[in-house]
Design a protein around this motif. Structure first.
Motif, PDB file in Angstrom:
ATOM      1  N   TYR A 242       1.393  -1.044   0.529  1.00  0.00           N
ATOM      2  CA  TYR A 242      -0.127   0.324   0.090  1.00  0.00           C
ATOM      3  C   TYR A 242       0.783   1.079   0.352  1.00  0.00           C
ATOM      4  CZ  TYR A 242      -4.618  -2.903   1.130  1.00  0.00           C
ATOM      5  OH  TYR A 242      -5.890  -3.614   0.341  1.00  0.00           O
ATOM      6  N   ILE A 243       1.933   1.048   0.565  1.00  0.00           N
ATOM      7  CA  ILE A 243       2.785   2.474   0.342  1.00  0.00           C
ATOM      8  C   ILE A 243       3.906   2.301   0.789  1.00  0.00           C
ATOM      9  CG2 ILE A 243       1.404   4.012   2.347  1.00  0.00           C
ATOM     10  CD1 ILE A 243       2.181   2.640   4.465  1.00  0.00           C
ATOM     11  N   GLY A 244       5.048   2.811   0.576  1.00  0.00           N
ATOM     12  CA  GLY A 244       6.252   2.515   0.116  1.00  0.00           C
ATOM     13  C   GLY A 244       7.813   3.074   0.554  1.00  0.00           C
ATOM     14  N   GLY A 245       8.649   2.667   0.485  1.00  0.00           N
ATOM     15  CA  GLY A 245       9.876   3.148   0.746  1.00  0.00           C
ATOM     16  C   GLY A 245      10.895   4.627  -0.260  1.00  0.00           C
ATOM     17  N   ASP A 246      10.356   4.010  -1.462  1.00  0.00           N
ATOM     18  CA  ASP A 246      10.926   5.167  -2.555  1.00  0.00           C
ATOM     19  C   ASP A 246       9.957   6.147  -2.346  1.00  0.00           C
ATOM     20  OD1 ASP A 246      12.519   2.190  -3.403  1.00  0.00           O
ATOM     21  OD2 ASP A 246      11.386   2.663  -5.497  1.00  0.00           O
ATOM     22  N   LEU A 247      10.976   7.456  -3.061  1.00  0.00           N
ATOM     23  CA  LEU A 247      10.741   8.527  -3.128  1.00  0.00           C
ATOM     24  C   LEU A 247      11.174   9.156  -4.761  1.00  0.00           C
ATOM     25  CD1 LEU A 247      13.345  11.305  -2.376  1.00  0.00           C
ATOM     26  CD2 LEU A 247      13.267   9.517  -0.300  1.00  0.00           C
ATOM     27  N   TYR A 248      11.039  10.031  -5.417  1.00  0.00           N
ATOM     28  CA  TYR A 248      10.954  10.762  -5.764  1.00  0.00           C
ATOM     29  C   TYR A 248      11.292  12.585  -5.420  1.00  0.00           C
ATOM     30  CZ  TYR A 248       6.595  11.822  -8.394  1.00  0.00           C
ATOM     31  OH  TYR A 248       5.648  11.603  -9.064  1.00  0.00           O
ATOM     32  N   ASP A 249      12.236  13.513  -6.534  1.00  0.00           N
ATOM     33  CA  ASP A 249      11.430  14.364  -6.474  1.00  0.00           C
ATOM     34  C   ASP A 249      12.398  15.562  -7.293  1.00  0.00           C
ATOM     35  OD1 ASP A 249      10.347  16.390  -4.100  1.00  0.00           O
ATOM     36  OD2 ASP A 249      11.471  17.312  -3.096  1.00  0.00           O
ATOM     37  N   TYR A 250      12.277  17.031  -7.624  1.00  0.00           N
ATOM     38  CA  TYR A 250      12.007  17.512  -7.411  1.00  0.00           C
ATOM     39  C   TYR A 250      12.122  19.315  -7.531  1.00  0.00           C
ATOM     40  CZ  TYR A 250       7.728  16.918 -11.072  1.00  0.00           C
ATOM     41  OH  TYR A 250       6.638  17.564 -11.233  1.00  0.00           O
ATOM     42  N   LEU A 251      12.703  19.663  -8.151  1.00  0.00           N
ATOM     43  CA  LEU A 251      12.496  21.392  -8.000  1.00  0.00           C
ATOM     44  C   LEU A 251      12.730  22.072  -8.568  1.00  0.00           C
ATOM     45  CD1 LEU A 251      10.544  23.342  -5.979  1.00  0.00           C
ATOM     46  CD2 LEU A 251      12.105  23.399  -4.170  1.00  0.00           C
ATOM     47  N   LYS A 252      12.354  23.245  -8.991  1.00  0.00           N
ATOM     48  CA  LYS A 252      13.372  24.539  -9.862  1.00  0.00           C
ATOM     49  C   LYS A 252      13.037  25.589  -8.886  1.00  0.00           C
ATOM     50  CE  LYS A 252      13.048  27.267 -14.459  1.00  0.00           C
ATOM     51  NZ  LYS A 252      12.006  28.021 -15.184  1.00  0.00           N
ATOM     52  N   LEU A 253      14.914  25.494  -8.884  1.00  0.00           N
ATOM     53  CA  LEU A 253      15.110  26.143  -7.592  1.00  0.00           C
ATOM     54  C   LEU A 253      15.071  28.396  -8.202  1.00  0.00           C
ATOM     55  CD1 LEU A 253      18.529  24.249  -6.387  1.00  0.00           C
ATOM     56  CD2 LEU A 253      15.813  24.045  -5.582  1.00  0.00           C
ATOM     57  N   ASP A 254      15.155  27.801  -9.530  1.00  0.00           N
ATOM     58  CA  ASP A 254      15.589  29.511 -10.283  1.00  0.00           C
ATOM     59  C   ASP A 254      15.748  29.673 -11.359  1.00  0.00           C
ATOM     60  OD1 ASP A 254      18.201  29.557 -10.347  1.00  0.00           O
ATOM     61  OD2 ASP A 254      18.608  30.358  -8.509  1.00  0.00           O
ATOM     62  N   ASP A 255      16.164  30.028 -12.081  1.00  0.00           N
ATOM     63  CA  ASP A 255      15.701  29.980 -13.513  1.00  0.00           C
ATOM     64  C   ASP A 255      17.383  29.516 -14.016  1.00  0.00           C
ATOM     65  OD1 ASP A 255      13.765  31.512 -14.446  1.00  0.00           O
ATOM     66  OD2 ASP A 255      14.405  33.336 -14.365  1.00  0.00           O
ATOM     67  N   GLU A 256      18.350  28.781 -13.427  1.00  0.00           N
ATOM     68  CA  GLU A 256      19.801  28.541 -13.228  1.00  0.00           C
ATOM     69  C   GLU A 256      19.656  26.728 -12.871  1.00  0.00           C
ATOM     70  OE1 GLU A 256      22.080  30.430 -14.721  1.00  0.00           O
ATOM     71  OE2 GLU A 256      20.805  31.429 -15.154  1.00  0.00           O
ATOM     72  N   ASP A 257      18.784  26.770 -12.411  1.00  0.00           N
ATOM     73  CA  ASP A 257      19.145  25.348 -11.528  1.00  0.00           C
ATOM     74  C   ASP A 257      18.019  24.733 -10.744  1.00  0.00           C
ATOM     75  OD1 ASP A 257      22.300  25.647 -11.047  1.00  0.00           O
ATOM     76  OD2 ASP A 257      21.540  26.238  -8.953  1.00  0.00           O
ATOM     77  N   LEU A 258      17.617  23.293 -11.398  1.00  0.00           N
ATOM     78  CA  LEU A 258      16.853  22.004 -11.410  1.00  0.00           C
ATOM     79  C   LEU A 258      17.540  20.653 -10.312  1.00  0.00           C
ATOM     80  CD1 LEU A 258      13.873  21.239 -12.199  1.00  0.00           C
ATOM     81  CD2 LEU A 258      15.162  19.841 -13.603  1.00  0.00           C
ATOM     82  N   TYR A 259      16.930  20.971  -8.883  1.00  0.00           N
ATOM     83  CA  TYR A 259      17.448  19.804  -7.892  1.00  0.00           C
ATOM     84  C   TYR A 259      16.237  18.875  -8.742  1.00  0.00           C
ATOM     85  CZ  TYR A 259      15.773  17.362  -3.799  1.00  0.00           C
ATOM     86  OH  TYR A 259      14.824  16.468  -2.927  1.00  0.00           O
ATOM     87  N   PHE A 260      16.278  17.109  -8.358  1.00  0.00           N
ATOM     88  CA  PHE A 260      15.866  16.442  -8.354  1.00  0.00           C
ATOM     89  C   PHE A 260      16.483  15.179  -7.154  1.00  0.00           C
ATOM     90  CE2 PHE A 260      19.865  15.701 -11.394  1.00  0.00           C
ATOM     91  CZ  PHE A 260      20.258  14.599 -11.265  1.00  0.00           C
ATOM     92  N   ALA A 261      15.958  14.485  -6.969  1.00  0.00           N
ATOM     93  CA  ALA A 261      16.914  13.161  -6.504  1.00  0.00           C
ATOM     94  C   ALA A 261      15.369  11.966  -6.307  1.00  0.00           C
ATOM     95  CB  ALA A 261      16.678  13.656  -4.633  1.00  0.00           C
ATOM     96  N   LEU A 323      20.202  24.825 -15.839  1.00  0.00           N
ATOM     97  CA  LEU A 323      19.337  24.761 -16.976  1.00  0.00           C
ATOM     98  C   LEU A 323      20.134  25.291 -18.373  1.00  0.00           C
ATOM     99  CD1 LEU A 323      16.475  25.565 -14.982  1.00  0.00           C
ATOM    100  CD2 LEU A 323      17.149  22.943 -15.870  1.00  0.00           C
ATOM    101  N   GLN A 324      21.176  26.403 -18.053  1.00  0.00           N
ATOM    102  CA  GLN A 324      21.756  27.166 -19.239  1.00  0.00           C
ATOM    103  C   GLN A 324      23.007  26.312 -20.499  1.00  0.00           C
ATOM    104  OE1 GLN A 324      20.340  30.175 -20.559  1.00  0.00           O
ATOM    105  NE2 GLN A 324      19.348  29.673 -18.190  1.00  0.00           N
ATOM    106  N   THR A 325      23.438  25.379 -19.030  1.00  0.00           N
ATOM    107  CA  THR A 325      24.297  24.910 -19.472  1.00  0.00           C
ATOM    108  C   THR A 325      24.035  22.809 -19.907  1.00  0.00           C
ATOM    109  OG1 THR A 325      25.754  24.171 -17.753  1.00  0.00           O
ATOM    110  CG2 THR A 325      25.713  26.050 -19.002  1.00  0.00           C
ATOM    111  N   GLY A 326      22.990  22.315 -19.477  1.00  0.00           N
ATOM    112  CA  GLY A 326      23.084  21.577 -19.933  1.00  0.00           C
ATOM    113  C   GLY A 326      24.102  19.780 -18.346  1.00  0.00           C
ATOM    114  N   GLU A 327      25.131  20.886 -17.925  1.00  0.00           N
ATOM    115  CA  GLU A 327      26.171  20.142 -16.824  1.00  0.00           C
ATOM    116  C   GLU A 327      24.838  19.603 -15.522  1.00  0.00           C
ATOM    117  OE1 GLU A 327      28.670  19.417 -17.364  1.00  0.00           O
ATOM    118  OE2 GLU A 327      28.720  20.543 -19.031  1.00  0.00           O
ATOM    119  N   VAL A 328      25.315  18.476 -15.007  1.00  0.00           N
ATOM    120  CA  VAL A 328      24.831  17.658 -14.218  1.00  0.00           C
ATOM    121  C   VAL A 328      26.100  16.669 -13.440  1.00  0.00           C
ATOM    122  CG1 VAL A 328      23.350  16.170 -13.144  1.00  0.00           C
ATOM    123  CG2 VAL A 328      23.147  17.447 -16.290  1.00  0.00           C
TER     124      VAL A 328
END
Length: 451
Positions: A242-261, A323-328
């Motif tokens: 029913y419920i699990g221990g996995d997670l995914y998350d993301y958040l656009k921090l500003d026009d420069e960066d995107l966080y993901f997990a 986001l501007q360069t594609g560097e991760v």
């Protein structure tokens, strides 16, 4: 005549028949009558009919010792009273007496007294136990009381002046043993039914709570599909329970960066889900302070070691997309490595040996870097994908690479749908053994609409 076992066996056979009938009745749509702990007219009438039938059957299968007729007919009114109350016990006794008279059998005043007393005693025990399971010792006591009434009242009692010593012993046993045995078996049957109903009720309640918890858990995650300038993203989480221990998350921090997990807490169920929620909250709070993925993982590591169960840990990938360069820049803490889909190939990115968070206090997490070009896809999966089981064989990273290469999905949503379909096809009808979580993002040098 000293002692004849055949009469006792005949009476016990009658008890067995009535017990079998009672068991089958508890498995019909009328089982609620035996479970209900409140009085209802229907229950009273239903048990009166059953009690009357039991009375008639007990009378017809009785035995005779000297001038005495010994039977289990009193089980009818006492069982009716025990299940549905005093009124039902009296009605069952009345019906039994009418059937008795209808068969042309003589019935004396002492038999009437015993019959109604049996129904009343059953009703009194119903009142005492209507809110609880009936104790077997109380069932024994009730059977003893009903048998004692038959033993001592009037000419229906066992008279030592009439019977031989062996017949007195046999008559006593024939009265007490079948009556007590019959009531104990019947109480055992209805107690089991009531426990079963209570367990089912609790199971339904827990199932409802877990369903609500699953909706809350899934609802707390970000949307499964999202699109910004330079990046589009899709994700899915399919819990094994029913419920699990996995997670995914993301958040656009500003026009420069995107966080993901994407992470996978050890274990399953509620404990893992609670740790998953706390992990996401920590990441969300700390991402405002630092954009260093390894610093975020170190914070999770500290939290697990200081506040969590020492046996729990989490594998996860935390990353930042420029986001501007594609560097991760990402940090992999013991998680299956990500996959990179380019125009020319699909590759599994290498990951140095970072330990999962919650294992070693002084672990120095090493960052990884990858540069995304126009149209490249970065894919993260939990071990619910790579370790999906078919018998003893696992799906494996090699199959992930091969299927992504062969199918060449163009969008993150196509990646997620493809891998979920592959895992389902691979496992077939086998139950899902682990949470299955996927996150895919695609990079564009310009906005997706322009491309």
């Amino acid at each position: 005549m000293i002692f004849e076992l055949e009469r006792l066996v005949q009476l016990c056979d009658g008890v067995a028949v009535l017990s079998l009938i009672a068991y089958f009745l508890t498995r019909t749509r009328y089982s609620s009558v035996f479970v209900s702990k409140t009085f209802s007219p229907f229950s009273a009438l239903f048990m009166a009919l059953i009690g009357g039938f039991f009375y008639l059957y007990g009378m017809m299968t009785g035995v005779q010792i000297g001038p005495y007729d010994i039977s289990i007919q009193m089980l009818g009114p006492v069982i009716a009273g025990l299940v549905a109350g005093t009124i039902s016990g009296l009605l069952a006794g009345s019906l039994g007496i009418l059937l008795h008279i209808g068969l042309g059998e003589p019935i004396g005043p002492f038999t009437l007294i015993i019959t109604f007393l049996s129904g009343i005693m059953g009703g009194l025990f119903w009142y005492l136990h209507k809110d609880a399971i009936i104790r077997m010792s109380h069932a024994f006591l009730l059977g003893f009381l009903v048998a004692s009434v038959q033993f001592i009242i009037g000419k229906d009692g066992i008279n030592q002046d009439i019977l031989l010593p062996g017949e007195v012993i046999e008559g006593t046993i024939d009265i007490f043993l079948p009556t007590i045995l019959g009531l104990c078996i019947f109480v055992f049957i209805i107690n089991n039914l009531r426990l079963e109903e209570e367990n089912n009720r609790k199971s339904f309640q827990i199932e409802g709570e877990l369903t609500a918890a699953r909706q809350i858990q899934i609802g707390s995650l970000p949307e499964q599909n999202q699109e910004w300038d330079h990046v589009s993203l899709s994700a899915s989480l399919l819990p094994a329970s029913y419920i699990g221990g996995d997670l995914y998350d993301y958040l656009k921090l500003d026009d420069e960066d995107l966080y993901f997990a994407l992470g996978d807490v050890s274990g399953k169920g509620v404990p893992a889900a609670l740790l998953m929620s706390s992990t996401r909250m920590i990441l969300r709070s700390k991402i405002r302070e630092t954009r260093d993925p390894c610093a975020l993982v170190r914070e999770i590591n500290r939290s697990f070691l200081e506040d969590g169960d020492s046996r729990q840990f989490i594998t996860l990938i935390v990353g930042i997309v420029h986001l501007q360069t594609g560097e991760v820049c990402y940090c992999n803490a013991g998680h299956p490595p990500p996959y990179l889909i380019t125009r020319s190939a699909t590759i599994e990115l290498e990951s140095d040996g970072n330990l999962p968070a919650g294992v070693l206090e002084d672990e120095q997490y090493i960052p990884h870097f990858v540069s995304l070009k126009q149209g490249d896809l970065l894919v993260l999966v939990s071990d619910g994908v790579t370790e999906a089981e078919r018998g003893e064989e696992l799906y494996g990273s090699e199959r992930v690479v091969r299927i992504l290469s062969e199918q060449s999905p163009k969008t993150p949503l196509e990646v997620v749908d493809l891998l979920n379909h592959e895992v389902k096809t691979w496992t077939g009808d086998n139950p899902q053994s682990d949470d299955c979580t996927i996150l895919a993002l695609r990079y564009y040098s310009a906005s997706p609409s322009e491309n």
